[in-house]
Design an enzyme around this catalytic site. Structure first.
Site, short mmCIF file in Angstrom:
data_model
loop_
_atom_site.label_atom_id
_atom_site.label_comp_id
_atom_site.label_asym_id
_atom_site.label_seq_id
_atom_site.Cartn_x
_atom_site.Cartn_y
_atom_site.Cartn_z
N LYS A 78 -141.76 14.06 28.96
CA LYS A 78 -140.47 14.95 28.27
C LYS A 78 -139.54 14.02 27.60
CE LYS A 78 -137.47 18.91 28.80
NZ LYS A 78 -136.30 18.42 29.06
N CYS B 126 -133.56 12.32 30.27
CA CYS B 126 -132.09 12.76 30.71
C CYS B 126 -131.13 11.62 30.31
CB CYS B 126 -132.18 12.40 32.49
SG CYS B 126 -130.85 12.67 32.97
#
Ligand SMILES: Cc1cc2nc3c(=O)[nH]c(=O)nc-3n(C[C@H](O)[C@H](O)[C@H](O)COP(=O)(O)O)c2cc1C
Length: 348
Positions: free
Chosen positions: A155, A117
């Site tokens: 991720k 993010c």
């Protein structure tokens, strides 16, 4: 007949192995903050996602037993396999949050760690893509989660020049620490969600780490997905492409040679109306009238693609803000589809 039969008509292939799980196919719904709430995940499981992700969930919020954060751990009956994605800035906070998320009886099948993010409020906590600048912390986080016995799926994004490690070194470190799968988004943190994703780096990592890379970035068509699979990616995350076209899962499964139920392969207006009503009812029950109207409008924008009359429906929908009002419009929406007899795939 059930209202929503499975997308795959015959289990013609053995299950698809990815990241320590056996799924129906390599196509998963990506984690999307503000989007992948339980009714949205249920909707996409019905439409062919072999697994879905929660939104990223704050471990600090879970530790504080923040009610809203804890609510993000809910899984609805009927959902397919769900991966819970957590974020934190250090291994201890991550571990403590995971204790709640993965407590006995959890329905989650794997645990993701957000190291991708790029938003300032996440970076300033040392979480998300900030971890690409702190590889030792990132690797310690993976190691800390392996003790729970769930597959661990960090991720990440492409590591740009000037970062401590290259993308290859970072992937290797995560896998050596015990990750079962690395989900790789081929944009740098500075790109956020703009510009092109670097598909070639994802393809190179897939060759370098066979069976260990899940692709993300610019997934809008069956061809985009088969590019990643042909390159050796173990699975693919559908994100904005699936929001723009909810039938992208079914179309891609058909493109890849799976036997897809005609109701999804050639969806009639009636079937799409049924899906949308059920979806809005689900969001309304969980999040209330206003949110249900907002979510249903977002999904509506991607449904009924290319069907004559859909413009009228979208304009009518734009004028209301409660689910009850929108529901009424959708129920009556047959009148907008002037040429509905053209579509014959539906028997609902
Ligand atoms: C609105 C939005 C929310 C997102 N939220 C998350 C998230 O919570 N966790 C995460 O790992 N990635 C998140 N992502 C990134 C997506 O999972 C995906 O990697 C990215 O959109 C690239 O794929 P695309 O180009 O096919 O959309 C988000 C992306 C968008 C557009």
């Amino acid at each position: 007949m059930t209202r929503f039969p499975p997308v795959l008509t015959s289990p013609s292939r053995p299950g698809w192995e990815t990241g320590g799980l056996v799924l129906d196919s390599p196509l998963m719904l990506a984690p999307l903050a503000g989007v992948t709430i339980p009714p949205v995940r249920l909707f996409y499981s019905r439409l062919g996602a072999s697994a879905t992700h929660t939104e990223m969930i704050s471990c600090a919020g879970l530790i504080r037993t923040n009610r809203k954060t804890a609510g993000m751990l809910q899984v609805l009956p009927g959902e397919g396999p769900v991966i819970v994605q957590l974020f934190a800035g250090d291994p201890d906070t991550l571990s403590k949050g995971a204790e709640t998320a993965l407590a006995e009886g959890t329905l989650f099948r794997a645990v993701g760690i957000n190291m991708a993010c790029p938003m300032p409020k996440v970076l300033k906590k040392g979480a998300g893509a900030r971890l690409l600048e702190n590889p030792d912390t990132a690797f310690a986080m993976v190691k800390a989660l392996t003790r729970f016995g769930f597959p661990v799926w960090p991720k990440i994004r492409k590591c740009p020049p000037g970062y401590p490690l290259t993308t290859e070194e970072f992937c290797r470190g995560l896998l050596d620490a015990g990750a079962s799968l690395v989900c790789l988004h081929g944009r740098t943190p500075a790109q956020r969600y703009a510009g092109e994703a670097d598909r070639d780096i994802v393809a190179r990592m897939a060759k370098m780490f066979p069976g260990k890379i899940c692709a993300s970035g610019d997934v809008y068509s069956p061809r985009d997905i088969s590019f990643y699979l042909d390159a050796g990616c173990s699975s693919v995350l559908l994100a904005r492409g699936a929001v723009a076209d909810p039938f992208l899962f079914a179309r891609t499964l058909a493109f890849l040679g799976y036997d897809v139920h005609n109701i999804y392969g050639n969806p009639s207006p009636d079937f799409q109306i049924l899906l949308l009503l059920d979806f809005g009812d689900g969001v309304s029950a969980l999040c209330g009238q206003r949110m249900a109207a907002l979510f249903a409008k977002r999904i509506l924008a991607g449904l009924f693609r290319g069907m004559a009359g859909v413009g009228g429906l979208r304009r009518a929908a734009a004028s209301v803000s409660s689910w009850t009002d929108l529901r009424g419009i959708i129920e009556q929406s047959g009148e907008y589809f002037e040429r509905r007899e053209k579509y014959s795939g539906c028997t609902v």
